[in-house]
Design a protein around this motif. Structure first.
Motif, short mmCIF file in Angstrom:
data_model
loop_
_atom_site.label_atom_id
_atom_site.label_comp_id
_atom_site.label_asym_id
_atom_site.label_seq_id
_atom_site.Cartn_x
_atom_site.Cartn_y
_atom_site.Cartn_z
N PHE A 173 0.91 -1.08 -0.01
CA PHE A 173 0.10 0.01 0.08
C PHE A 173 0.76 1.32 -0.05
CE2 PHE A 173 -2.44 3.38 1.94
CZ PHE A 173 -3.54 3.38 1.10
N VAL A 174 0.53 2.19 -0.99
CA VAL A 174 1.45 3.32 -0.97
C VAL A 174 0.58 4.58 -0.38
CG1 VAL A 174 2.61 5.12 -2.45
CG2 VAL A 174 2.50 2.55 -2.91
N ARG A 175 0.86 5.27 0.61
CA ARG A 175 0.34 6.42 0.70
C ARG A 175 0.73 7.52 -0.22
NH1 ARG A 175 -1.71 6.90 5.96
NH2 ARG A 175 -1.24 5.42 7.51
N ASP A 176 -0.08 8.13 -0.97
CA ASP A 176 0.27 8.50 -2.08
C ASP A 176 0.32 9.80 -1.81
OD1 ASP A 176 0.07 9.96 -4.79
OD2 ASP A 176 -1.32 8.64 -5.57
N ARG A 177 1.49 10.79 -2.08
CA ARG A 177 1.41 12.22 -1.72
C ARG A 177 0.64 12.96 -2.38
NH1 ARG A 177 7.14 12.79 -2.34
NH2 ARG A 177 6.75 12.62 -4.52
N ALA A 178 0.11 12.85 -3.62
CA ALA A 178 -0.74 13.40 -4.46
C ALA A 178 -2.18 13.49 -3.78
CB ALA A 178 -0.85 13.12 -5.89
N VAL A 179 -2.50 12.53 -3.27
CA VAL A 179 -3.95 12.38 -2.62
C VAL A 179 -3.61 13.27 -1.32
CG1 VAL A 179 -5.54 10.82 -1.22
CG2 VAL A 179 -4.19 9.96 -3.18
N PRO A 196 -8.11 13.92 5.12
CA PRO A 196 -8.50 14.57 6.28
C PRO A 196 -8.30 13.82 7.56
CG PRO A 196 -10.35 14.50 5.14
CD PRO A 196 -9.42 13.99 4.12
N PRO A 197 -8.14 14.53 8.78
CA PRO A 197 -8.24 13.51 9.89
C PRO A 197 -8.96 12.40 10.10
CG PRO A 197 -7.88 15.75 10.39
CD PRO A 197 -8.46 15.85 9.19
N ASN A 198 -10.30 12.36 9.86
CA ASN A 198 -11.41 11.35 9.96
C ASN A 198 -10.66 10.20 9.06
OD1 ASN A 198 -12.75 12.39 12.10
ND2 ASN A 198 -14.38 13.12 10.88
N ARG A 199 -10.57 10.53 7.70
CA ARG A 199 -10.24 9.46 6.92
C ARG A 199 -8.75 8.80 7.03
NH1 ARG A 199 -13.50 12.63 3.56
NH2 ARG A 199 -11.60 13.25 2.07
N ARG A 200 -8.04 9.93 7.51
CA ARG A 200 -6.65 9.20 7.85
C ARG A 200 -6.80 8.55 8.98
NH1 ARG A 200 -4.47 13.74 7.98
NH2 ARG A 200 -3.84 14.27 10.25
N ALA A 201 -7.60 8.66 10.02
CA ALA A 201 -7.39 7.72 11.15
C ALA A 201 -8.22 6.35 10.82
CB ALA A 201 -8.28 8.31 12.29
N LEU A 249 2.15 -6.59 5.55
CA LEU A 249 1.78 -5.34 4.50
C LEU A 249 3.09 -4.79 4.55
CD1 LEU A 249 -0.33 -3.88 2.91
CD2 LEU A 249 -0.81 -2.63 4.79
N VAL A 250 3.37 -4.44 3.39
CA VAL A 250 4.36 -3.44 2.98
C VAL A 250 3.84 -2.04 2.92
CG1 VAL A 250 6.48 -2.76 1.39
CG2 VAL A 250 6.13 -5.10 2.12
N LEU A 251 4.35 -1.00 3.63
CA LEU A 251 3.63 0.41 3.33
C LEU A 251 4.75 1.43 2.90
CD1 LEU A 251 1.33 2.37 4.12
CD2 LEU A 251 2.40 2.43 6.43
N ARG A 252 4.46 2.09 2.00
CA ARG A 252 5.47 3.01 1.51
C ARG A 252 4.69 4.53 1.37
NH1 ARG A 252 10.10 0.88 -1.14
NH2 ARG A 252 10.71 -1.04 0.05
N SER A 253 5.33 5.48 1.35
CA SER A 253 4.92 6.87 1.11
C SER A 253 5.63 7.69 0.22
CB SER A 253 4.94 7.76 2.62
OG SER A 253 4.18 7.01 3.52
#
Length: 457
Positions: free
Chosen positions: A34-40, A47-52, A72-76
């Protein structure tokens, strides 16, 4: 050793996950990524609710993978860059992911395909993962998409759904590939009543609803006080529940409640096929009425009152306070608050859509923007000038005032029917209320809207 990558996006589950199933079946080892997409995040869609809620989903997904010998492999960072780095580190041959349907998702997928093919790797994109019936599966003879729900639903209901994919028993992950630590701490700025995230919570919730709620869905889903909807929307948004599996299960269950429930899932697919065909509808009018909307600059005080739940209309204020407290709002209440902002206050629908996207855990571009447009009369509604009266709607869908009392405690001692119109109280009863007068007369708001749409009474 043959290695594949199972790339998670809006499908954070192990059950009924065709990309993961295909990745496991095709290779000796799999990298669940899963990639935490910087563009998103830079676009304001985290925002906080969806991030949590996302953090909880990722932690639960990682736990489920570890039970199967994986992780799970997590990248950002940049989405394409991070996927390609993992592919190189794992010496993977292929990447499997779910199809996206927004303009952003399609462009991101195209960039990824080009980058992978340039290095001799393949991208496999799987349909019907985040929807039950993918956009483009059913189309009218004269267009690339349906603009009216009812004919769409008739064809949608006849489409054979893919079979449900079993969760893999083992997910072996190659050792050299490492990821970031998955966040498990609190996120600041969240709603206090935020629901639990993750596939385990989703499936427990679904099991309870199938047992105790589904049969009555057709008769109680609009009852504000009963709170008898499934509340699956956040889990559908993050993909901890599968739309296709839900349709299969509801159809097996049968009955009027199940049929009405399936119809709501079809609405979700309907909005996705509209947005897939018209990506610009995320910000622009799908069908312009030439509106010269009031904006935050010209209606700041009324917009603030709407956002904060102090319009003087109890059902509107109850709904807006529920949104802030839970990061969720009853569907009937969403219609009422949207009608009030866009048509009674004649404020640009994008102001309301942005406010919803900030607070909603299920904040979803297709559903949120196109439902707002439907209510503003610039979308697919066949009656674009309809206006929902908050008083008559409150009396109909919250007749005893229980929903209002739950969220507007200032009115806790006011009996129905006056709780829906507290400005009609007299003498000491009115003087003792710490509750505002209406910010606009409904008749005045209706007249302004009709004149703006050139529809004289």
């Amino acid at each position: 050793m043959h290695v594949s990558v199972a790339l998670f996006t809006a499908d954070l589950r192990l059950n009924d996950h065709p990309p993961l199933r295909a990745a496991v079946d095709a290779a000796d080892a799999v990298v669940p990524l899963f990639v935490r997409d910087r563009a998103v995040e830079s676009a304001g869609f985290a925002p906080p609710n969806r991030r949590a809620f996302l953090d909880a989903c990722l932690a639960d997904l990682d736990a489920g993978l570890r039970e199967r010998g994986g992780r799970l492999v997590l990248r950002s960072g940049d989405f394409v860059e991070q996927v390609c780095r993992v592919v190189t580190e794992a010496d993977a041959d292929e990447v499997h992911m779910a199809a996206g349907h927004s303009g952003f998702a399609v462009r991101r997928e195209e960039r990824l395909r080009s980058a992978l093919e340039a290095s001799g790797r393949r991208l496999f994109v799987h349909d019907a993962v985040t929807v039950a019936v993918p956009p483009g599966t059913v189309t009218p003879s004269s267009s690339d998409h349906f603009a009216v729900f009812t004919p769409y639903y008739r064809q949608w209901a006849r489409v054979p759904l893919r079979p449900v994919a079993a969760a893999p028993r083992r997910v072996p992950v190659p050792d050299p590939v490492r990821g970031e630590e998955i966040a498990r701490g609190a996120v600041s700025g969240t709603s206090p009543g935020l629901p639990a995230g993750g596939e385990r919570a989703a499936r427990d919730q679904a099991a309870a609803y199938w047992r105790d709620g589904l049969d009555d869905y057709d008769t109680v889903h609009d009852d504000l006080a009963a709170d008898a909807t499934s509340r699956f929307s956040a889990h559908l948004h993050f993909g901890t529940l599968s739309p296709a599996e839900l349709v299969h299960r509801a159809r097996r269950h049968g009955g009027a409640g199940a049929e009405a429930f399936v119809r709501q899932l079809a609405w979700r697919d309907f909005h996705r096929q509209v947005l897939a065909a018209r990506p610009g509808a995320a910000r622009d009018d799908y069908r312009s009425k030439g509106d010269r909307w009031r904006t935050r600059r010209t209606a700041a005080d009324e917009i603030d009152a709407w956002c904060e739940g102090r319009t003087g209309y109890p059902v509107i204020d109850a709904a807006m306070r529920q949104l802030r407290h839970e990061g969720w709002m009853h569907n009937r209440a969403r219609l009422l608050t949207a009608s009030f902002l866009a048509k009674t206050l004649y404020v640009d629908w994008r102001v309301g859509a942005d406010h919803f996207l900030h607070w909603l855990v299920d904040g979803d571009v297709a559903n949120n923007q196109l439902n707002w447009q439907w209510m503003a009369g610039t979308g697919t509604d066949t009656r674009p000038n309809r206006v929902l009266n908050p008083v008559t709607q409150s009396k109909k869908y919250d007749p005893d005032g229980a929903y209002v009392r739950r969220w507007v405690p200032e009115l806790a001692d006011v009996a129905a029917p006056l709780i829906h119109e507290p400005w009609k109280l007299s003498g000491l009863d009115r003087a003792g209320l710490d509750y505002p007068d209406p910010i606009v007369e409904l008749a005045d708001g209706l007249d302004r809207f009709r004149r703006a749409r050139r529809k004289q009474p």
